[in-house]
Design an enzyme around this catalytic site. Structure first.
Site, PDB file in Angstrom:
ATOM      1  N   ARG A  26      -7.771  -7.198   7.900  1.00  0.00           N
ATOM      2  CA  ARG A  26      -8.579  -6.251   7.127  1.00  0.00           C
ATOM      3  C   ARG A  26     -10.053  -6.374   7.501  1.00  0.00           C
ATOM      4  O   ARG A  26     -10.759  -5.379   7.661  1.00  0.00           O
ATOM      5  CB  ARG A  26      -8.394  -6.491   5.622  1.00  0.00           C
ATOM      6  CG  ARG A  26      -9.206  -5.535   4.749  1.00  0.00           C
ATOM      7  CD  ARG A  26      -8.994  -5.823   3.288  1.00  0.00           C
ATOM      8  NE  ARG A  26      -7.617  -5.577   2.884  1.00  0.00           N
ATOM      9  CZ  ARG A  26      -7.061  -6.057   1.778  1.00  0.00           C
ATOM     10  NH1 ARG A  26      -7.757  -6.850   0.980  1.00  0.00           N
ATOM     11  NH2 ARG A  26      -5.806  -5.764   1.484  1.00  0.00           N
ATOM     12  N   ASP A  80       1.647  -5.674  -6.791  1.00  0.00           N
ATOM     13  CA  ASP A  80       0.591  -6.516  -6.228  1.00  0.00           C
ATOM     14  C   ASP A  80       0.089  -7.482  -7.294  1.00  0.00           C
ATOM     15  O   ASP A  80       0.096  -7.165  -8.486  1.00  0.00           O
ATOM     16  CB  ASP A  80      -0.552  -5.627  -5.735  1.00  0.00           C
ATOM     17  CG  ASP A  80      -1.475  -6.363  -4.774  1.00  0.00           C
ATOM     18  OD1 ASP A  80      -1.110  -7.476  -4.331  1.00  0.00           O
ATOM     19  OD2 ASP A  80      -2.556  -5.826  -4.461  1.00  0.00           O
ATOM     20  N   LYS A 103       0.176  -7.902   3.180  1.00  0.00           N
ATOM     21  CA  LYS A 103       1.256  -7.870   2.185  1.00  0.00           C
ATOM     22  C   LYS A 103       1.562  -6.440   1.749  1.00  0.00           C
ATOM     23  O   LYS A 103       2.729  -6.040   1.665  1.00  0.00           O
ATOM     24  CB  LYS A 103       0.871  -8.744   0.973  1.00  0.00           C
ATOM     25  CG  LYS A 103       0.722 -10.220   1.315  1.00  0.00           C
ATOM     26  CD  LYS A 103       0.470 -11.069   0.089  1.00  0.00           C
ATOM     27  CE  LYS A 103      -0.892 -10.819  -0.526  1.00  0.00           C
ATOM     28  NZ  LYS A 103      -1.989 -11.219   0.378  1.00  0.00           N
ATOM     29  N   THR A 104       0.528  -5.655   1.468  1.00  0.00           N
ATOM     30  CA  THR A 104       0.749  -4.263   1.080  1.00  0.00           C
ATOM     31  C   THR A 104       1.367  -3.479   2.227  1.00  0.00           C
ATOM     32  O   THR A 104       2.283  -2.664   2.034  1.00  0.00           O
ATOM     33  CB  THR A 104      -0.574  -3.610   0.650  1.00  0.00           C
ATOM     34  OG1 THR A 104      -1.145  -4.346  -0.435  1.00  0.00           O
ATOM     35  CG2 THR A 104      -0.357  -2.175   0.210  1.00  0.00           C
TER      36      THR A 104
END
Length: 362
Positions: A220, A112, A67-68
């Site tokens: 991640r 966020d 998302k980031t």
């Protein structure tokens, strides 16, 4: 306090610089999420052709899926500056007003965990998103005056891991909503190949498969495990990482072939061995493994349920047949699997009552 885990989907502060170097800069470089990528590409291209700022974008999904990264890509694709903040950091309407009033035209504002914003700030955001205007209240009581402040057109990119907590009026003001899904092993292999190239690592196809298979569907985590394998290979003087080297490295870090770590296996073992497969309450289970209930519920449980190793029922948590098979244990007679068929993995309706019901069991 729970110990740090190499398969945690949260981002540690010391990892941010490394993660930033591995992030793709444009949509063409972004691996996976093909549906969201196609839709977002269309939104951005249409905005460029109209010569206007892009619609506000809401990205939802579990942590660690990009998302980031997508928010940074949106800014890059629109050739616009990026401002980053978070919901927990905006606890007053004045905090949000200070950020909005300093935005430049076309700037991308990334928030966020947007669902954790305070209600006053949230209500101010409604008008800012729709009319590019906020009202600044000066004074108190009967003498208070609202001064309208015009804002330059901007694009808000909101990210949330719990879209259901967003109020309807806020959700409706986003022009595009994208939900990010967990990655397949094949997609994670592509992520790892790109990262290995940036890290100048020599890894075989089997080595990529081994790391990807233990990465819990999360880029991640995949990148983190790749760095741990790199460290192991460096210390052991191995120039090319194959499946055997990757497996040996990840076994040392207690990440098994299914991606379970020490905490995950402790929870499953306690369920299967100490409590006969359950059902058992969350608090009792947490005590049995020496962790806080919040750690078990937020760190271990989501992946165990998603993989079909644990079931959630109104009476408590239970171990499934797949859990016994993974642990190499025999399934006991009378195990409560029938309940799991009704309240098993992916059952969203049981989330609300479980918190109360669980603690009464055990």
């Amino acid at each position: 306090m729970a110990e740090a885990s190499v398969v945690s989907s949260s981002e540690e502060p010391e990892e941010r610089a490394i993660e930033a170097a591995l992030r793709p800069k444009f949509l063409d470089e972004f691996v996976g999420q093909a549906r969201v990528r196609r839709q977002l590409s269309l939104v951005l291209e249409a905005s460029r052709l109209r010569g206007r700022t892009a619609d506000h974008v809401l990205l939802s999904g579990p942590p660690g899926l990009g998302k980031t990264t997508l928010s940074m890509i949106i800014a890059s694709e629109m050739n616009a500056p990026l401002r980053i903040s978070s919901g927990p950091a905006i606890q007053h309407a004045g905090d949000l007003a200070a950020i909005l009033s300093s935005l430049s035209e076309g700037e991308v504002l990334f928030l966020d965990e947007i669902h954790r914003m305070s209600r006053p700030a949230e209500e101010m955001l409604y008008m800012a998103m729709e009319d590019f205007r906020v009202d600044i209240v000066v004074g108190k009581g009967a003498g208070a005056t609202a001064i309208p402040l015009e804002l330059p057109p901007f694009t808000l990119v909101g990210a949330t891991t719990r879209a259901g907590l967003l109020p309807g009026p806020l959700r409706d003001r986003f022009g595009f909503t994208g939900h990010l899904e967990f990655y397949s092993v094949a997609e994670l292999e592509l992520v790892l190949r790109r990262s290995a190239g940036l890290l100048d690592l020599k890894v075989t196809s089997a080595g990529f498969s081994e790391v990807a298979g233990r990465s819990r569907g999360t880029p991640r985590i995949a990148n983190r495990l790749l760095r741990r394998v790199r460290d192991w290979a460096l210390v052991h003087g191995i120039e090319q990482i194959d499946a055997r080297a990757a497996a040996a490295a990840l076994d040392m870090y207690e990440v098994d072939a299914k991606g379970l770590d020490r905490l995950d296996r402790s929870v499953l073992t306690a369920l299967a061995s100490k409590f006969g497969g359950g059902p058992v309450g969350l608090s009792t289970l947490a005590i049995a493994v020496g962790e806080e209930p919040e750690t078990v519920e937020t760190v271990a449980e989501p992946y165990l349920v998603r993989e079909g190793l644990m079931g959630r029922t109104p009476r408590g948590r239970i171990a499934t047949p797949a859990a016994y098979a993974h642990l190499g244990l025999a399934v006991p007679a009378g195990a409560p699997f029938a309940e799991a068929a009704l309240f098993g993995p992916g059952s969203e309706g049981t989330d609300a009552p479980l918190a109360d019901a669980d603690d009464d069991v055990g």
